[in-house]
Design a protein around this motif. Sequence first.
Motif, PDB file in Angstrom:
ATOM      1  N   LEU A 177       0.844  -1.104  -0.046  1.00  0.00           N
ATOM      2  CA  LEU A 177       0.051  -0.007  -0.168  1.00  0.00           C
ATOM      3  C   LEU A 177       0.631   1.226  -0.049  1.00  0.00           C
ATOM      4  CD1 LEU A 177      -2.761   1.464  -0.074  1.00  0.00           C
ATOM      5  CD2 LEU A 177      -2.741   1.122   2.617  1.00  0.00           C
ATOM      6  N   GLY A 214      -6.213   5.163   0.337  1.00  0.00           N
ATOM      7  CA  GLY A 214      -6.585   4.092   0.665  1.00  0.00           C
ATOM      8  C   GLY A 214      -5.912   3.727   2.258  1.00  0.00           C
ATOM      9  N   SER A 232     -13.404   5.335  -8.932  1.00  0.00           N
ATOM     10  CA  SER A 232     -12.007   5.675  -8.110  1.00  0.00           C
ATOM     11  C   SER A 232     -11.630   7.151  -8.773  1.00  0.00           C
ATOM     12  CB  SER A 232     -11.007   4.700  -8.315  1.00  0.00           C
ATOM     13  OG  SER A 232     -11.311   3.593  -7.411  1.00  0.00           O
ATOM     14  N   SER A 288     -12.981   7.277   0.988  1.00  0.00           N
ATOM     15  CA  SER A 288     -12.606   5.724   1.050  1.00  0.00           C
ATOM     16  C   SER A 288     -13.315   4.727   0.002  1.00  0.00           C
ATOM     17  CB  SER A 288     -12.757   5.168   2.607  1.00  0.00           C
ATOM     18  OG  SER A 288     -14.048   5.226   2.755  1.00  0.00           O
ATOM     19  N   HIS A 315     -10.651   3.651  -2.970  1.00  0.00           N
ATOM     20  CA  HIS A 315      -9.661   2.499  -2.885  1.00  0.00           C
ATOM     21  C   HIS A 315      -9.698   1.921  -1.899  1.00  0.00           C
ATOM     22  CE1 HIS A 315      -7.633   5.473  -6.069  1.00  0.00           C
ATOM     23  NE2 HIS A 315      -8.135   4.449  -6.680  1.00  0.00           N
ATOM     24  N   GLY A 316     -11.073   1.801  -1.024  1.00  0.00           N
ATOM     25  CA  GLY A 316     -10.965   1.048   0.155  1.00  0.00           C
ATOM     26  C   GLY A 316      -9.952   1.439   1.059  1.00  0.00           C
ATOM     27  N   GLY A 317      -9.542   0.649   2.160  1.00  0.00           N
ATOM     28  CA  GLY A 317      -8.756   1.110   3.187  1.00  0.00           C
ATOM     29  C   GLY A 317      -8.014  -0.216   3.724  1.00  0.00           C
ATOM     30  N   LYS A 318      -6.859   0.289   4.192  1.00  0.00           N
ATOM     31  CA  LYS A 318      -5.905  -0.793   4.608  1.00  0.00           C
ATOM     32  C   LYS A 318      -6.358  -1.964   5.773  1.00  0.00           C
ATOM     33  CE  LYS A 318      -2.767   1.267   7.852  1.00  0.00           C
ATOM     34  NZ  LYS A 318      -2.978   0.237   9.092  1.00  0.00           N
ATOM     35  N   VAL A 358      -8.658  -2.851  -0.094  1.00  0.00           N
ATOM     36  CA  VAL A 358      -8.081  -2.284  -1.208  1.00  0.00           C
ATOM     37  C   VAL A 358      -8.093  -3.070  -2.404  1.00  0.00           C
ATOM     38  CG1 VAL A 358      -6.185  -0.912  -2.039  1.00  0.00           C
ATOM     39  CG2 VAL A 358      -6.521  -0.822   0.389  1.00  0.00           C
ATOM     40  N   TYR A 377      -6.801  -0.011  -8.046  1.00  0.00           N
ATOM     41  CA  TYR A 377      -5.993   1.136  -7.625  1.00  0.00           C
ATOM     42  C   TYR A 377      -4.887   1.222  -8.730  1.00  0.00           C
ATOM     43  CZ  TYR A 377      -3.628   3.715  -3.758  1.00  0.00           C
ATOM     44  OH  TYR A 377      -3.287   4.934  -3.009  1.00  0.00           O
ATOM     45  N   SER A 413      -6.261  -6.503   2.344  1.00  0.00           N
ATOM     46  CA  SER A 413      -6.295  -5.543   3.509  1.00  0.00           C
ATOM     47  C   SER A 413      -5.115  -6.127   4.612  1.00  0.00           C
ATOM     48  CB  SER A 413      -7.413  -5.601   4.254  1.00  0.00           C
ATOM     49  OG  SER A 413      -7.749  -6.903   4.928  1.00  0.00           O
TER      50      SER A 413
END
Length: 432
Positions: free
Chosen positions: A21, A63, A327, A349, A352-355, A362, A367, A430
């Motif tokens: 990431l 992300g 995105s 968020s 690209h989502g979140g870690k 993600v 991405y 993640s």
Amino acid sequence: MPRNTGHADLPLHSGIVPKWLADRMRDMGTLIVEALILQYGKKEVLRRLSDPLWFQSLGAVLGMDWHSSGITTSVMYALKRGINARAKDFGLVVCGGRGKYSRKTPEELEFVSNMAGLDGNGLVRNSKLVAKVDSTAVQDGFQLYQHNFIVSDEGDWTVVQQGMNSATKTARRYHWCSENLKSFVEDPHTGITGENQKYILNLTDSDAKETRSSILDLSKENPDRIISEIRDIQNHGVSEAVIKAEKQQLELFEDTEHKLTKVSLTEEMLPPVVSRNIVMPAHHDVRAEDVDLKRLGGVLATAYESDPKDFESLLLTPGLGPRTLQSLTLVSEVINGTPSRFRDPARFSFAHGGKDGHPFPVPLRIYDESIRILGDAIERSRLGYKEKSECINRLHRTQLEIEEHCDPRADFEAVLEHERLNMPGWEGRSEC
């Protein structure tokens, strides 16, 4: 033009950003900075970084965990790696960092100043003053542990630094900008993000001018006289005058709303005065109440329902689908949006989502596509072919038109279910 850029609560999070990431954050963050420079100039990058809510939204679109204090460290580390590698092209350098790296800021500023012909001593002094103000003149219970000084080859600068309160497990991020800065000791901040800790000694408040003057006068007094007065108080009690003075100071330092100044973005982009207050909740998951569902709906409608003719040069890109447009629409908003667009950082968020897996892991394939397409658009724009970069900018304009003329409220649970069902094909990942 004075503006109150507000404050936000930041839960203190530990951990590190995984390399898979961190490298993507570096690449996407650098491209966003490059796009800002090409369209608005390097001063605009510094103004944006001095806006606490834009900064939080940037971290979310890259992300990182959407609400945590870790955004500060991870975003600045990513930008330092990316911007400094392109320092000559961008005319910007990021100095300092977390812990021991913050103490290297003077050395780095002197090196940069010698290379760019800047006043190194002045910049080092500014850096030290900024840190001193937020650790001494503003006593709010937070111990500084990060200090980043971003400087341009024209001598303009922004500071992003963060303090920690281990007892409450919260963090506070402080933002500074050299533009229109008239004093280091009177209303110097462009923004302070963090949890209100009730009573705060803020000697930089404009109402504390007499207090600062009294402290200066006191410093010139004979120490023996001061000690004598202290002994009188100990022996005979506190006088009514002292009690009255202390009450006035308590009222002065009760921090119900941080008084902040400075312009966050260019005046051409600024709407009427907008409240910049936001509370970042402690819960890790993103919930419907954390997001402006109409604006999220506008993003989804732009990506999935727009007339294909609007984005032909992008849609002709091999492999590009609606999810990547989703995105890129949020990336376009980070590049082109006005301050009022960043009051719900959680929405970003959905790029690209979140870690930490919230609101979803993600999607690495998406991405990477976003990085590739934005990078190609910027490169072609540099060569004079602006079709793709104009298409990316049009994504945000289309989103605004949909919001204005329609009521595109997102079905929050349906959006999350769609994202999670498609994660295997999008190579969702993640740290959990």
